[in-house]
Scaffold this motif. Structure first.
Motif, PDB file in Angstrom:
ATOM      1  N   CYS A  34      -5.891   6.832  -5.920  1.00  0.00           N
ATOM      2  CA  CYS A  34      -4.907   7.812  -5.842  1.00  0.00           C
ATOM      3  C   CYS A  34      -4.176   7.593  -4.373  1.00  0.00           C
ATOM      4  O   CYS A  34      -3.186   7.426  -4.317  1.00  0.00           O
ATOM      5  CB  CYS A  34      -5.274   9.100  -5.799  1.00  0.00           C
ATOM      6  SG  CYS A  34      -5.850   9.889  -7.526  1.00  0.00           S
ATOM      7  N   ARG A  35      -5.133   7.335  -3.406  1.00  0.00           N
ATOM      8  CA  ARG A  35      -4.537   6.751  -1.931  1.00  0.00           C
ATOM      9  C   ARG A  35      -3.875   5.457  -1.950  1.00  0.00           C
ATOM     10  O   ARG A  35      -2.760   5.795  -1.182  1.00  0.00           O
ATOM     11  CB  ARG A  35      -5.699   7.169  -0.894  1.00  0.00           C
ATOM     12  CG  ARG A  35      -6.349   8.455  -0.788  1.00  0.00           C
ATOM     13  CD  ARG A  35      -7.059   8.269   0.542  1.00  0.00           C
ATOM     14  NE  ARG A  35      -8.583   7.869   0.337  1.00  0.00           N
ATOM     15  CZ  ARG A  35      -9.578   8.376  -0.244  1.00  0.00           C
ATOM     16  NH1 ARG A  35      -9.345   9.765  -0.414  1.00  0.00           N
ATOM     17  NH2 ARG A  35     -10.617   8.115  -0.858  1.00  0.00           N
ATOM     18  N   LEU A  36      -4.409   4.789  -2.808  1.00  0.00           N
ATOM     19  CA  LEU A  36      -3.592   3.329  -2.915  1.00  0.00           C
ATOM     20  C   LEU A  36      -2.484   3.589  -3.518  1.00  0.00           C
ATOM     21  O   LEU A  36      -1.226   2.830  -3.009  1.00  0.00           O
ATOM     22  CB  LEU A  36      -4.462   2.376  -3.533  1.00  0.00           C
ATOM     23  CG  LEU A  36      -5.720   1.875  -2.836  1.00  0.00           C
ATOM     24  CD1 LEU A  36      -6.653   0.798  -3.660  1.00  0.00           C
ATOM     25  CD2 LEU A  36      -5.415   0.929  -1.841  1.00  0.00           C
ATOM     26  N   ARG A  37      -2.297   4.294  -4.633  1.00  0.00           N
ATOM     27  CA  ARG A  37      -0.929   4.360  -5.280  1.00  0.00           C
ATOM     28  C   ARG A  37      -0.055   5.227  -4.259  1.00  0.00           C
ATOM     29  O   ARG A  37       1.218   4.930  -4.432  1.00  0.00           O
ATOM     30  CB  ARG A  37      -1.187   5.031  -6.692  1.00  0.00           C
ATOM     31  CG  ARG A  37      -2.120   4.380  -7.556  1.00  0.00           C
ATOM     32  CD  ARG A  37      -2.322   4.882  -8.928  1.00  0.00           C
ATOM     33  NE  ARG A  37      -1.140   5.424  -9.599  1.00  0.00           N
ATOM     34  CZ  ARG A  37      -1.049   6.123 -10.964  1.00  0.00           C
ATOM     35  NH1 ARG A  37      -2.347   6.461 -11.290  1.00  0.00           N
ATOM     36  NH2 ARG A  37      -0.116   6.227 -11.357  1.00  0.00           N
TER      37      ARG A  37
ATOM     38  N   THR B  73      -5.350  15.386  -6.381  1.00  0.00           N
ATOM     39  CA  THR B  73      -4.349  16.221  -5.710  1.00  0.00           C
ATOM     40  C   THR B  73      -4.520  16.214  -4.133  1.00  0.00           C
ATOM     41  O   THR B  73      -3.661  15.780  -3.269  1.00  0.00           O
ATOM     42  CB  THR B  73      -4.102  17.770  -5.978  1.00  0.00           C
ATOM     43  OG1 THR B  73      -3.572  17.656  -7.314  1.00  0.00           O
ATOM     44  CG2 THR B  73      -2.810  18.231  -5.194  1.00  0.00           C
ATOM     45  N   LYS B  74      -5.585  16.615  -3.724  1.00  0.00           N
ATOM     46  CA  LYS B  74      -6.092  16.518  -2.296  1.00  0.00           C
ATOM     47  C   LYS B  74      -5.961  15.040  -1.748  1.00  0.00           C
ATOM     48  O   LYS B  74      -5.547  14.751  -0.681  1.00  0.00           O
ATOM     49  CB  LYS B  74      -7.308  17.049  -2.071  1.00  0.00           C
ATOM     50  CG  LYS B  74      -7.578  18.586  -2.312  1.00  0.00           C
ATOM     51  CD  LYS B  74      -9.079  19.186  -2.210  1.00  0.00           C
ATOM     52  CE  LYS B  74      -9.662  18.899  -0.796  1.00  0.00           C
ATOM     53  NZ  LYS B  74     -10.918  19.536  -0.841  1.00  0.00           N
ATOM     54  N   ALA B  75      -6.743  14.174  -2.441  1.00  0.00           N
ATOM     55  CA  ALA B  75      -6.620  12.765  -2.075  1.00  0.00           C
ATOM     56  C   ALA B  75      -5.024  12.249  -1.904  1.00  0.00           C
ATOM     57  O   ALA B  75      -4.713  11.697  -0.776  1.00  0.00           O
ATOM     58  CB  ALA B  75      -7.118  11.868  -2.962  1.00  0.00           C
ATOM     59  N   VAL B  76      -4.147  12.584  -2.670  1.00  0.00           N
ATOM     60  CA  VAL B  76      -2.513  12.018  -2.673  1.00  0.00           C
ATOM     61  C   VAL B  76      -2.044  12.881  -1.560  1.00  0.00           C
ATOM     62  O   VAL B  76      -1.348  12.277  -0.804  1.00  0.00           O
ATOM     63  CB  VAL B  76      -2.068  12.461  -4.151  1.00  0.00           C
ATOM     64  CG1 VAL B  76      -0.553  12.235  -3.829  1.00  0.00           C
ATOM     65  CG2 VAL B  76      -2.503  11.652  -4.979  1.00  0.00           C
ATOM     66  N   LEU B  77      -2.296  14.284  -1.352  1.00  0.00           N
ATOM     67  CA  LEU B  77      -1.679  14.840  -0.260  1.00  0.00           C
ATOM     68  C   LEU B  77      -2.048  14.312   0.930  1.00  0.00           C
ATOM     69  O   LEU B  77      -1.414  14.309   2.016  1.00  0.00           O
ATOM     70  CB  LEU B  77      -2.134  16.363  -0.540  1.00  0.00           C
ATOM     71  CG  LEU B  77      -1.249  17.164  -1.508  1.00  0.00           C
ATOM     72  CD1 LEU B  77      -1.765  18.547  -1.638  1.00  0.00           C
ATOM     73  CD2 LEU B  77       0.377  16.804  -1.500  1.00  0.00           C
ATOM     74  N   GLN B  78      -3.326  14.085   1.188  1.00  0.00           N
ATOM     75  CA  GLN B  78      -3.967  13.633   2.475  1.00  0.00           C
ATOM     76  C   GLN B  78      -2.984  12.457   3.028  1.00  0.00           C
ATOM     77  O   GLN B  78      -3.143  12.049   4.263  1.00  0.00           O
ATOM     78  CB  GLN B  78      -5.416  13.418   2.445  1.00  0.00           C
ATOM     79  CG  GLN B  78      -6.347  14.594   2.281  1.00  0.00           C
ATOM     80  CD  GLN B  78      -7.724  14.472   1.890  1.00  0.00           C
ATOM     81  OE1 GLN B  78      -8.249  13.283   2.070  1.00  0.00           O
ATOM     82  NE2 GLN B  78      -8.349  15.439   1.741  1.00  0.00           N
ATOM     83  N   THR B  79      -2.957  11.477   2.015  1.00  0.00           N
ATOM     84  CA  THR B  79      -2.157  10.281   2.246  1.00  0.00           C
ATOM     85  C   THR B  79      -0.723  10.566   3.001  1.00  0.00           C
ATOM     86  O   THR B  79      -0.266   9.625   3.837  1.00  0.00           O
ATOM     87  CB  THR B  79      -1.597   9.474   0.994  1.00  0.00           C
ATOM     88  OG1 THR B  79      -3.038   9.418   0.417  1.00  0.00           O
ATOM     89  CG2 THR B  79      -1.338   8.062   1.450  1.00  0.00           C
TER      90      THR B  79
END
Length: 231
Positions: A5-8, A179-185
């Motif tokens: 998720c963070r990579l995307r 969701t948390k992983a994406v938002l943290q990015t």
């Protein structure tokens, strides 16, 4: 999953930079066309699929037509009237595979397509399946979603409290952890996230980015005489 998720998310941020750069480049070198009429329609397709022929047939504008590829090198505008409404039709240069990555000035071409109210994908009937897949992928890289509604996702930033997630659609692909992983990015650590649709990680990223274009699309098949109608 969180790592992916963070990579995307990071990829989406890089794509945003490319879109901003392409939009600036598109404002010159024959791509800067003033918007006229009630709506704008962009003709998108590979070289030599009949975009210029179609423009000349339905408007008073003559777009250069030839047997060789890449006849159209700039954005050629035409205008037609439908039920009293004036519609601007843009004949865009043909794009090739890798256009969104910069090949053949593809980014500038697709940047103009992003400004359209409707996209017509002009396809060679003998190669329609492959061309449709490739063109859809190239447009998607520049954050154009064809024939898809925007995801019903609401993100409300807060000062404290972490991330709170609520989904009213049981089929949604995302959960609290993704969701948390994406938002943290995006350096968002406190927010209320409400998902009301069958949403994917891509939909969540699109919502955060805020620059995705959801454009209706018509598929036009040309050169049908080259396709065998035998059962």
């Amino acid at each position: 999953m969180a790592h992916l998720c963070r990579l995307r998310s990071r990829l989406a941020q890089l794509q945003r930079e490319l879109i901003d750069s392409a939009s600036s480049s598109a404002s010159g070198a024959g791509f800067d066309v003033a918007r006229t009429g009630s709506a704008r329609v962009a003709l998108v397709g590979f070289p030599s699929v009949g975009k210029s022929t179609f423009l000349s047939a339905v408007t008073a504008k003559e777009s250069e037509i030839a047997q060789h590829e890449f006849t159209t090198l700039t954005c050629i505008p035409g205008q037609l009237t439908i039920n009293g409404a004036k519609v601007q039709l843009l004949d865009l240069p043909g794009i090739i595979q890798g256009a969104a990555d910069g090949k053949g000035r593809g980014r500038q071409v697709i940047a103009v397509a992003r400004t359209a109210d409707l996209i017509i994908l002009m396809l060679d009937a003998s190669k329609a399946v492959t061309q449709r897949r490739l063109l859809t992928a190239e447009l998607a890289k520049m954050r154009i979603r064809l024939n898809r509604p925007p995801p019903d996702i609401t993100i409300t930033k807060r000062k404290t409290g972490g991330v709170r997630f609520n989904a009213t659609n049981a089929k949604t692909e995302i959960d609290l952890e993704t969701t948390k992983a994406v938002l943290q990015t995006y350096k968002i650590f406190n927010a209320d996230v409400l998902v009301r649709s069958d949403a994917s990680v891509e939909d969540l990223i699109d919502t955060i980015e805020g620059n995705t274009r959801y454009i209706p699309c018509l598929y036009m098949y040309n050169k049908a005489d080259t396709v065998s109608m035998a059962a």
